[in-house]
Design a protein around this motif. Structure first.
Motif, PDB file in Angstrom:
ATOM      1  N   GLY A  18     -33.446 -35.112  -1.335  1.00  0.00           N
ATOM      2  CA  GLY A  18     -34.346 -34.296  -2.137  1.00  0.00           C
ATOM      3  C   GLY A  18     -34.990 -33.153  -1.379  1.00  0.00           C
ATOM      4  O   GLY A  18     -34.665 -32.878  -0.225  1.00  0.00           O
ATOM      5  N   GLN A  19     -35.950 -32.491  -2.058  1.00  0.00           N
ATOM      6  CA  GLN A  19     -36.622 -31.330  -1.491  1.00  0.00           C
ATOM      7  C   GLN A  19     -37.647 -31.769  -0.446  1.00  0.00           C
ATOM      8  O   GLN A  19     -38.615 -32.458  -0.767  1.00  0.00           O
ATOM      9  CB  GLN A  19     -37.332 -30.548  -2.607  1.00  0.00           C
ATOM     10  N   LYS A  20     -37.406 -31.392   0.781  1.00  0.00           N
ATOM     11  CA  LYS A  20     -38.344 -31.725   1.847  1.00  0.00           C
ATOM     12  C   LYS A  20     -38.157 -30.753   2.998  1.00  0.00           C
ATOM     13  O   LYS A  20     -37.200 -29.964   3.014  1.00  0.00           O
ATOM     14  CB  LYS A  20     -38.133 -33.161   2.325  1.00  0.00           C
ATOM     15  N   PHE A  21     -39.084 -30.803   3.942  1.00  0.00           N
ATOM     16  CA  PHE A  21     -38.950 -29.977   5.135  1.00  0.00           C
ATOM     17  C   PHE A  21     -37.872 -30.602   6.012  1.00  0.00           C
ATOM     18  O   PHE A  21     -38.057 -31.680   6.576  1.00  0.00           O
ATOM     19  CB  PHE A  21     -40.284 -29.879   5.869  1.00  0.00           C
ATOM     20  N   ARG A  22     -36.758 -29.915   6.085  1.00  0.00           N
ATOM     21  CA  ARG A  22     -35.574 -30.472   6.739  1.00  0.00           C
ATOM     22  C   ARG A  22     -35.067 -29.422   7.738  1.00  0.00           C
ATOM     23  O   ARG A  22     -34.316 -28.527   7.390  1.00  0.00           O
ATOM     24  CB  ARG A  22     -34.509 -30.782   5.676  1.00  0.00           C
ATOM     25  N   GLY A  23     -35.557 -29.528   8.953  1.00  0.00           N
ATOM     26  CA  GLY A  23     -35.096 -28.620   9.985  1.00  0.00           C
ATOM     27  C   GLY A  23     -34.158 -29.342  10.934  1.00  0.00           C
ATOM     28  O   GLY A  23     -32.947 -29.271  10.830  1.00  0.00           O
ATOM     29  N   ALA A  24     -34.753 -30.118  11.842  1.00  0.00           N
ATOM     30  CA  ALA A  24     -33.951 -30.867  12.812  1.00  0.00           C
ATOM     31  C   ALA A  24     -33.383 -32.156  12.232  1.00  0.00           C
ATOM     32  O   ALA A  24     -32.459 -32.744  12.795  1.00  0.00           O
ATOM     33  CB  ALA A  24     -34.804 -31.182  14.035  1.00  0.00           C
ATOM     34  N   ILE A  25     -33.943 -32.636  11.102  1.00  0.00           N
ATOM     35  CA  ILE A  25     -33.426 -33.861  10.494  1.00  0.00           C
ATOM     36  C   ILE A  25     -31.985 -33.646  10.053  1.00  0.00           C
ATOM     37  O   ILE A  25     -31.659 -32.636   9.422  1.00  0.00           O
ATOM     38  CB  ILE A  25     -34.303 -34.277   9.303  1.00  0.00           C
ATOM     39  N   ASP A  26     -31.138 -34.621  10.356  1.00  0.00           N
ATOM     40  CA  ASP A  26     -29.695 -34.422  10.163  1.00  0.00           C
ATOM     41  C   ASP A  26     -29.183 -35.136   8.910  1.00  0.00           C
ATOM     42  O   ASP A  26     -28.291 -35.976   8.972  1.00  0.00           O
ATOM     43  CB  ASP A  26     -28.945 -34.915  11.412  1.00  0.00           C
ATOM     44  N   ILE A  86     -44.633 -31.391  12.544  1.00  0.00           N
ATOM     45  CA  ILE A  86     -45.242 -32.551  11.877  1.00  0.00           C
ATOM     46  C   ILE A  86     -44.866 -32.637  10.395  1.00  0.00           C
ATOM     47  O   ILE A  86     -45.111 -33.667   9.755  1.00  0.00           O
ATOM     48  CB  ILE A  86     -46.777 -32.558  12.020  1.00  0.00           C
ATOM     49  N   TRP A  87     -44.271 -31.588   9.844  1.00  0.00           N
ATOM     50  CA  TRP A  87     -43.835 -31.626   8.442  1.00  0.00           C
ATOM     51  C   TRP A  87     -42.403 -32.109   8.289  1.00  0.00           C
ATOM     52  O   TRP A  87     -41.944 -32.306   7.159  1.00  0.00           O
ATOM     53  CB  TRP A  87     -43.974 -30.247   7.807  1.00  0.00           C
ATOM     54  N   GLU A  88     -41.706 -32.310   9.376  1.00  0.00           N
ATOM     55  CA  GLU A  88     -40.305 -32.735   9.302  1.00  0.00           C
ATOM     56  C   GLU A  88     -40.172 -34.013   8.469  1.00  0.00           C
ATOM     57  O   GLU A  88     -40.869 -35.002   8.700  1.00  0.00           O
ATOM     58  CB  GLU A  88     -39.737 -33.008  10.703  1.00  0.00           C
ATOM     59  N   GLY A  89     -39.267 -33.973   7.506  1.00  0.00           N
ATOM     60  CA  GLY A  89     -38.958 -35.139   6.702  1.00  0.00           C
ATOM     61  C   GLY A  89     -39.911 -35.399   5.557  1.00  0.00           C
ATOM     62  O   GLY A  89     -39.691 -36.317   4.761  1.00  0.00           O
ATOM     63  N   GLU A  94     -45.637 -33.275  -1.053  1.00  0.00           N
ATOM     64  CA  GLU A  94     -46.539 -34.133  -0.274  1.00  0.00           C
ATOM     65  C   GLU A  94     -47.382 -33.302   0.680  1.00  0.00           C
ATOM     66  O   GLU A  94     -48.602 -33.504   0.795  1.00  0.00           O
ATOM     67  CB  GLU A  94     -45.718 -35.159   0.509  1.00  0.00           C
ATOM     68  N   VAL A  95     -46.744 -32.369   1.381  1.00  0.00           N
ATOM     69  CA  VAL A  95     -47.479 -31.512   2.313  1.00  0.00           C
ATOM     70  C   VAL A  95     -48.475 -30.652   1.552  1.00  0.00           C
ATOM     71  O   VAL A  95     -49.623 -30.460   1.979  1.00  0.00           O
ATOM     72  CB  VAL A  95     -46.503 -30.640   3.130  1.00  0.00           C
ATOM     73  N   ASN A  96     -48.067 -30.147   0.410  1.00  0.00           N
ATOM     74  CA  ASN A  96     -48.950 -29.308  -0.398  1.00  0.00           C
ATOM     75  C   ASN A  96     -50.176 -30.100  -0.863  1.00  0.00           C
ATOM     76  O   ASN A  96     -51.302 -29.592  -0.857  1.00  0.00           O
ATOM     77  CB  ASN A  96     -48.201 -28.752  -1.594  1.00  0.00           C
TER      78      ASN A  96
END
Length: 201
Positions: A18-26, A86-89, A94-96
């Motif tokens: 789903g929609q999430k902060f996904r940078g380094a998460i693989d 800290i927002w990863e994953g 939720e962050v909002n």
């Protein structure tokens, strides 16, 4: 060899989770994500080579594609996505809900309001710039496909259009979107944006 270097930029399709902060998460591609990327590319195979981020949502499709069209693949860590600290994953909603002010400040000015423990956007810009310069040097006169991330593509387009760094979120890069950049091989020539979020032909 052509007098032009042409680079097609392909964002990965929808990942699982789903929609999430996904940078380094693989996270891998979802079934829809695979369909989006296959549809975007279709039967096109005019590339001389494919370059990909090492993250699986890019690299898995790049491996499938190069196996099908019998072209070389290079995995380049410099084209990995921005790390969201800290927002990863965490889901964007939720962050909002937890800190709408910090999220809003980051969207408006990611340079002045970085994510704690994340990769500073200025560092991200330098990393992408170095990888991009290397790509243009190493693949001069060729037509290549870069399979990468929304943030990576925004940074490349920002450099091309000479946009301020804090305005990168103004560029829409949907899942499986394709853009094309072309540059004459004259080292003094400036690259051109042929199309953005378009179609291969």
């Amino acid at each position: 060899m052509s007098v032009f270097t042409t680079v097609d930029l392909l964002r990965h399709g929808e990942p699982e989770g789903g929609q999430k902060f996904r940078g380094a998460i693989d996270d891998p591609l979802s079934a829809l994500g695979w369909e989006q990327m296959r549809t975007a590319v279709g039967n096109y195979q005019a590339w001389d080579a494919v370059i990909s981020s090492p993250l699986i949502r890019c690299a898995a499709f790049a491996r499938e594609l190069t196996g099908r069209i019998d072209k070389p693949l290079t995995i380049t860590g410099g084209f990995s996505e921005l790390s969201f600290g800290i927002w990863e994953g965490r889901a964007v909603a939720e962050v909002n809900a937890a800190d709408a002010q910090a999220l809003g400040q980051f969207w408006r000015d990611p340079v002045g309001h970085p994510i704690p423990q994340g990769e500073p956007v200025a560092d991200f810009d330098r990393r992408i710039g170095a990888a991009w310069d290397g790509l243009l040097r190493d693949y001069q006169g060729q037509h290549v496909l870069l399979v990468a991330h929304g943030g990576v593509i925004r940074m490349i387009l920002r450099r091309l259009l000479d946009m301020p760094l804090h305005r990168i979120w103004r560029i829409e890069v949907p899942y499986a979107a394709i853009s094309r950049i072309r540059r004459h091989c004259d080292p003094e020539a400036e690259p051109h944006l042929v199309f953005h979020n378009g179609h291969l032909a």
